[in-house]
Scaffold this motif. Structure first.
Motif: not given
Lengths: 354, 312
Positions: A191, B191-194, B197, B210, B212-214
């Motif tokens: 990440d 993606g999510r959590g940015t 976003d 949305d 995946f994360e980052g």
């Protein structure tokens, strides 16, 4: 100095060079202690060293800058420079190849892969817990990564008790490729935060120097100083060829194992503490050879001293050039090393053969 | 020697005045700030908030991401990129408090700064309206500017609620794809959590990625499958993405966004900083995404002294 060979002690010029380089390193270290982004006048610096006198108002801050930031960083720079220059010098002698370098045979890549894996997997394991990754884990992983690469190499290249340099080099390239593929995969699954950790680490920097990191390097430096006199003559004879070295009474196999272990331990330790910093392992031994010739008995200790001095100069420049910001050290090692190196090369071109 | 250092530090702790402001920062530590006169600000939004609180005169240095207001970097020393700080460089400025956005680094440099006798407040960076207000309140409390902080929080809260009512007029949310950059011709998308976003949500739209994360590099087919109605990117000096270059990529050529020619570039800090101007940035994005709807001015823009530091 151990006296194992017929060609017993260093020639006077050898001692002179070692002495001068020691003085150089001491001078560079003193200079490095005195300058930095947080300007401390000499008087206050002296008070911070002795822990008394001076004005109390500045004392705490001066002591913090000196003892928690500058000195550990100087110690780490000396340790890393010493180990990288020595590893380069030993490898070049072993492979009779002036371009040999730990990064060439997958040792650095192995260390890199193990560290990246620790950053990514360690995070997954700690997910959900409030646990912090113990900071010793990363250096330990880097060291074992370097060692694993070296052991694998030895297995690949050793057949019937003989190590073939060609197979060794090719095997090293294959291991480096594998490790780099592994790093690529980890970068892909990491990440954002892990990615930044990995990148910072692969770029190399001494900005995170601490006393524990400096202490961690010490045993490697001491071990190198003990081992070097015992392998110097062997490395000299190896230049003539393996068979010739063997007939001259050198246990070639044992020599190679010692050299391989020493190189991987030194590289693993240096990379573990400061990330990947290039250029020192190639430039320093060459400079020494241009100055005093190829005898390992002088070449190895002189390379260690000059490597330390060069790394220290580079890191000091990294600390102050763009103060209060920090310059990436890789740029500096190249900028200091390359012109110096070229100048010497040009001077030697007409006289000697490399 | 270490004993001497810790003794010195203990002595300093001993002398801590009783009237110190204490904040519980993003790292979960409780940090006491007894002297907010020399501030080092690390993080674009942190600097922006300090200016909006009228405390720029106390700023002794900023980082390279402090792009707004423009005079910040012109008039203050620069401690470098917020992820590559030099501990001695920061300490050398003799700050009385360091305000550093979450994610400042490297870790070791932050650890050394924390061990110094200088309070370091880690400012949380959450990508929603509450996150902005939390940032403002924590910074205001840490530098003893509670009154200005209340004023600025109120302004931002009013903007956010006005924005929420504007959002309620959106009937059919569009799918938006945010490009951070192109790496070897492959798009790196949010993606999510940015922050991107968060802004897309604030603008009353849906993030096309949305799942995946980052930030991730995605392949061409994934872009097609995400079917964005609009693409947004950052304005960068000399690195401008524009509609023609983005939609020339095979991945984007067949998307609804390309068919409508809807690519919008915005200033990076304005869009992603999550500071006092973020509600306006989201409203600007809404205006681009929903040209058929009218989005009114926000309360902060209607003020006569818009852009001036908050005092009341």
């Amino acid at each position: 100095m151990q006296e194992l060979s017929a060609n017993k002690s260093l020639r006077p010029t050898g001692w002179l060079v070692i002495g001068l380089l020691t003085l150089l390193l001491a001078g560079v270290a003193a200079m490095s202690t005195m300058i930095g982004a947080a300007g401390i006048p000499l008087q206050r610096l002296f008070a911070a060293v002795t822990g008394g006198g001076g004005d109390a108002a500045h004392l705490a801050r001066d002591q913090l800058v000196l003892w928690s930031i500058r000195l550990p960083r100087i110690a780490v720079a000396i340790g890393v420079g010493t180990l990288l220059a020595m590893a380069g010098a030993i490898m070049q002698g072993m492979f009779r190849n002036p371009l040999a370098d730990p990064s060439l045979v997958g040792v650095s890549s192995g260390a890199g892969f193990a560290s990246a894996a620790t950053i990514v997997v360690g995070d997954r394991l700690l997910a959900g817990t409030a646990g912090q990754m113990p900071f010793e884990l990363l250096p330990a992983a880097a060291f074992f990564g370097a060692l694993a690469a070296t052991v694998a190499l030895h297995r690949i290249a050793t057949h019937d008790g003989r190590t073939s340099i060609a197979i060794f080099l090719l095997g090293g390239l294959a291991i480096a490729a594998l490790a780099n593929a592994g790093i690529g995969l980890l970068v892909f699954v990491a990440d954002d935060r892990q990615l930044r950790d990995i990148t910072f680490w692969l770029l190399g920097s001494l900005a995170g120097a601490t006393w524990p990191k400096a202490w961690a390097l010490l045993p490697f430096v001491v071990a190198s100083i003990v081992v070097i006199p015992r392998i110097a003559r062997g490395l000299d004879l190896l230049v003539l060829g393996e068979a010739e070295a063997f007939h001259a009474g050198i246990s070639v196999q044992r020599l190679k194992i010692i050299a391989i272990v020493l190189v991987s331990a030194a590289t693993g330790a240096a990379v573990a503490v400061s990330g990947v910093i290039g250029f020192v392992g190639i430039v320093v031994p060459h400079l020494i050879r241009l100055l005093i010739g190829p005898a390992h008995r002088i070449l190895l200790p002189a390379s260690m001293l000059l490597g330390a001095a060069l790394m220290l100069c580079a890191d000091t420049a990294a600390r102050i050039l763009a103060a209060p910001a920090e310059v990436p050290i890789g740029i500096i090692t190249a900028a200091i090393g390359a012109p110096f190196f070229l100048a010497l090369l040009l001077r030697q071109r007409s006289v000697a053969t490399l | 020697m270490r004993a001497a250092v810790s003794t010195a530090l203990l002595m300093l702790l001993w002398q801590m005045p009783a009237g110190a402001a204490a904040v519980r920062d993003a790292s979960g530590r409780t940090i006491s700030v007894d002297d907010p006169s020399r501030i080092v600000s690390i993080g674009g939004a942190v600097t922006e908030i300090l200016y909006a609180l009228g405390r720029s005169d106390r700023l002794v240095a900023v980082d390279t991401t402090s792009l707004f207001p423009p005079e910040a970097l012109k008039s203050k020393p620069n401690v470098g990129y917020f992820r590559q700080l030099s501990p001695e460089g920061v300490i050398g400025l003799a700050p009385s408090v360091i305000l550093a956005v979450e994610g400042s680094g490297p870790k070791e440099a932050v650890a050394v700064l924390r061990s110094a006798s200088i309070p370091l407040v880690s400012i949380p960076d959450k990508f929603d309206g509450e996150g902005i207000v939390e940032k403002i309140k924590m910074i205001a409390k840490a530098i003893d500017a509670d009154r200005e902080g209340e004023c600025l929080s109120r302004l931002v809260t009013n903007d956010l609620s006005a924005l929420a009512s504007l959002r309620s007029g959106i009937k059919a949310p569009v799918r938006v794809l945010f490009i951070l950059s192109f790496m070897n011709g492959r798009p790196m998308v949010a993606g999510r959590g940015t922050a991107a976003d968060g802004l897309i949500r604030m603008a009353g739209a849906v993030n096309a990625f949305d799942n995946f994360e980052g930030y991730k590099i995605v392949n061409d087919e994934a872009v097609l499958a995400a079917a964005p109605d609009a693409v947004i990117g950052m304005k960068r000096a000399g690195l401008d993405l524009d509609a023609s270059s983005v939609f020339a990529h095979a991945a984007f050529r067949e998307t609804p966004a390309a068919k409508k020619g809807r690519f919008f570039a915005m200033d990076g800090l304005y869009m992603l900083g999550f500071g006092p101007r973020t509600a306006r940035a989201a409203r600007d994005l809404s205006r681009s995404l929903y040209p058929e709807i009218t989005f009114a001015e926000l309360p902060s823009e209607a003020r006569k002294d818009a852009g001036k530091p908050c005092r009341n």
